[in-house]
Design a protein around this motif. Structure first.
Motif, PDB file in Angstrom:
ATOM      1  N   ASN A 281     -23.728  10.600 -15.732  1.00  0.00           N
ATOM      2  CA  ASN A 281     -24.833  11.202 -14.969  1.00  0.00           C
ATOM      3  C   ASN A 281     -25.339  12.526 -15.559  1.00  0.00           C
ATOM      4  N   VAL A 284     -29.038  12.793 -15.229  1.00  0.00           N
ATOM      5  CA  VAL A 284     -29.659  12.385 -13.969  1.00  0.00           C
ATOM      6  C   VAL A 284     -30.376  13.542 -13.269  1.00  0.00           C
ATOM      7  N   PRO A 285     -29.852  14.790 -13.301  1.00  0.00           N
ATOM      8  CA  PRO A 285     -30.606  15.883 -12.665  1.00  0.00           C
ATOM      9  C   PRO A 285     -32.013  16.059 -13.231  1.00  0.00           C
ATOM     10  N   ARG A 288     -34.115  13.528 -11.426  1.00  0.00           N
ATOM     11  CA  ARG A 288     -34.346  13.968 -10.058  1.00  0.00           C
ATOM     12  C   ARG A 288     -35.453  15.021 -10.002  1.00  0.00           C
ATOM     13  N   ASP A 292     -38.977  14.404  -7.972  1.00  0.00           N
ATOM     14  CA  ASP A 292     -39.411  15.268  -6.883  1.00  0.00           C
ATOM     15  C   ASP A 292     -40.847  15.754  -7.067  1.00  0.00           C
ATOM     16  N   ILE A 313     -27.229   6.523  -7.650  1.00  0.00           N
ATOM     17  CA  ILE A 313     -28.388   7.250  -8.171  1.00  0.00           C
ATOM     18  C   ILE A 313     -29.657   6.815  -7.455  1.00  0.00           C
ATOM     19  N   THR A 316     -29.488   7.876  -3.492  1.00  0.00           N
ATOM     20  CA  THR A 316     -29.664   9.304  -3.225  1.00  0.00           C
ATOM     21  C   THR A 316     -31.040   9.798  -3.652  1.00  0.00           C
ATOM     22  N   GLU A 318     -32.444   9.945  -6.634  1.00  0.00           N
ATOM     23  CA  GLU A 318     -32.540  10.689  -7.898  1.00  0.00           C
ATOM     24  C   GLU A 318     -33.415   9.975  -8.923  1.00  0.00           C
TER      25      GLU A 318
END
Length: 365
Positions: A281, A284-285, A288, A292, A313, A316, A318
């Motif tokens: 991961n 992954v941020p 995300r 957003d 993932i 949630t 992301e």
């Protein structure tokens, strides 16, 4: 359907049966840019994996845009015919949507194959050539410097991306992904580390995104409007003063406004000085942050190997889709096994239906 991973999704008009994206993976096995039987075997296997979409490896729009002399191209009639032969063989046995990643390797071109070390090949070697880039800054100090692209060179590349897109459309490819990540040419324009230009294509954020955005607009215009164009970006250079997640988010919003159907968020590859903590991961941020900020689907990728990991993932929020690369090379039936794990169904060729254990009798619907 019991999992998010196996729920359908529409990307720019293309309907996918599930959220598993087979990411582009170079095979370094072409000859003069031409696909061959290796690609037929490789892509044919993946096209029967049960994933939602298969993406063909980085495909160069000009010969000097190949990462190595073993890379696939789509820059002449012979390349188109060779790819057409492979696609015909794959499609005979699979109806999985097939996307193509269009690319130019920039200053990281003219390289040995990875299993031969991956270092740059001199332009004086029969298997090497002069590289090009936004600025004449080599990837490593010991590498030969690339030529900085002038106005004529930029125009040649605009035409090359347009021509390759027209060829992709003729081949009936379902989608195109433009490679703007991993330190290759379009990423080199984006990053202030590799882009030191003083003209309209360097300096400010607006200038550094100008050429990649032009390429996106050219590809979008040249490809049928009902088929999606997506773009892969590196969320960060992992180097202070380089391309960063804030700029990735801002460019993603620009691309969405220009008609992008999805953003694939990866990371790094531009500088040998990058420092990152590699692990599950780890990118992954970045996905995300982009998700957003945009309303189009976002693909997360990077050491996503486990079924529950991928499902989490998505659950949630992301990302909207999961890119699988090395994991599906290791296990070409990864989507089948994921479907069995969640009690969902996956698509399989009739020839394979009898392979499911009795306890997974509903696996193939």
């Amino acid at each position: 359907m019991k999992s998010k991973l196996f729920s359908p999704i529409t990307v720019g008009g293309l309907e996918l049966s599930n959220r598993i994206v087979i990411a582009p993976m170079c095979q370094y096995s072409a000859e003069d840019g031409l696909m061959n039987d290796w690609h037929l075997i490789h892509l044919g296997t993946l096209a029967n994996s049960g994933a939602g979409v298969l993406t063909i490896e980085a495909t160069a729009v000009v010969p000097e845009g190949r990462i190595s002399y073993g890379d696939v191209g789509l820059y002449n009639d012979a390349c188109e015919a060779a790819m057409g032969r492979v696609l015909e063989g794959v499609r005979r046995w699979s109806d999985m949507p097939i996307a193509l990643q269009l690319a130019h390797a920039g200053r990281k071109a003219s390289s040995h194959k990875p299993w031969d070390g991956g270092a740059q090949i001199s332009r004086n070697d029969p298997n090497g050539w002069q590289t090009v880039a936004p600025s004449d800054i080599p990837y490593l100090p010991e590498y030969e410097a690339p030529e900085s692209l002038d106005a004529e060179g930029l125009e040649r590349l605009r035409k090359a991306f347009r021509d390759a897109t027209v060829r992709a459309a003729r081949l009936g490819l379902d989608a195109i992904q433009i490679h703007g990540a991993h330190g290759y040419l379009l990423h080199e324009f984006l990053s202030p580390i590799s882009n030191r230009r003083t003209d309209a294509y360097g300096g400010s954020f607006e200038n550094r995104i100008r050429f990649p955005l032009e390429i996106f607009e050219i590809v979008r215009e040249a490809f049928p409007s009902d088929r999606p164009i997506t773009m892969r970006l590196s969320g960060s250079d992992w180097v202070d003063g380089g391309w960063n997640i804030e700029e990735t988010v801002a460019f993603s919003k620009v691309l969405e406004a220009a008609g992008a159907s999805a953003i694939h968020v990866s990371g790094g590859g531009l500088s040998a000085d990058q420092t990152l903590a590699l692990g599950p991961n780890y990118q992954v941020p970045f996905a995300r942050a982009v998700k957003d900020a945009v309303d189009i689907p976002v693909v997360a990728v990077g050491l996503i190997t486990e079924f529950e990991q991928a499902e989490a993932i998505l659950n949630t929020g992301e990302a909207d889709l999961i890119g699988i690369a090395r994991a599906i090379l290791y296990d070409p039936r990864w989507p089948w096994h994921a479907a069995a794990h969640f009690g969902d169904t996956a698509k399989a060729a009739n020839q394979y239906l009898r392979c499911a254990p009795r306890r997974f009798k509903t696996l193939f619907g």
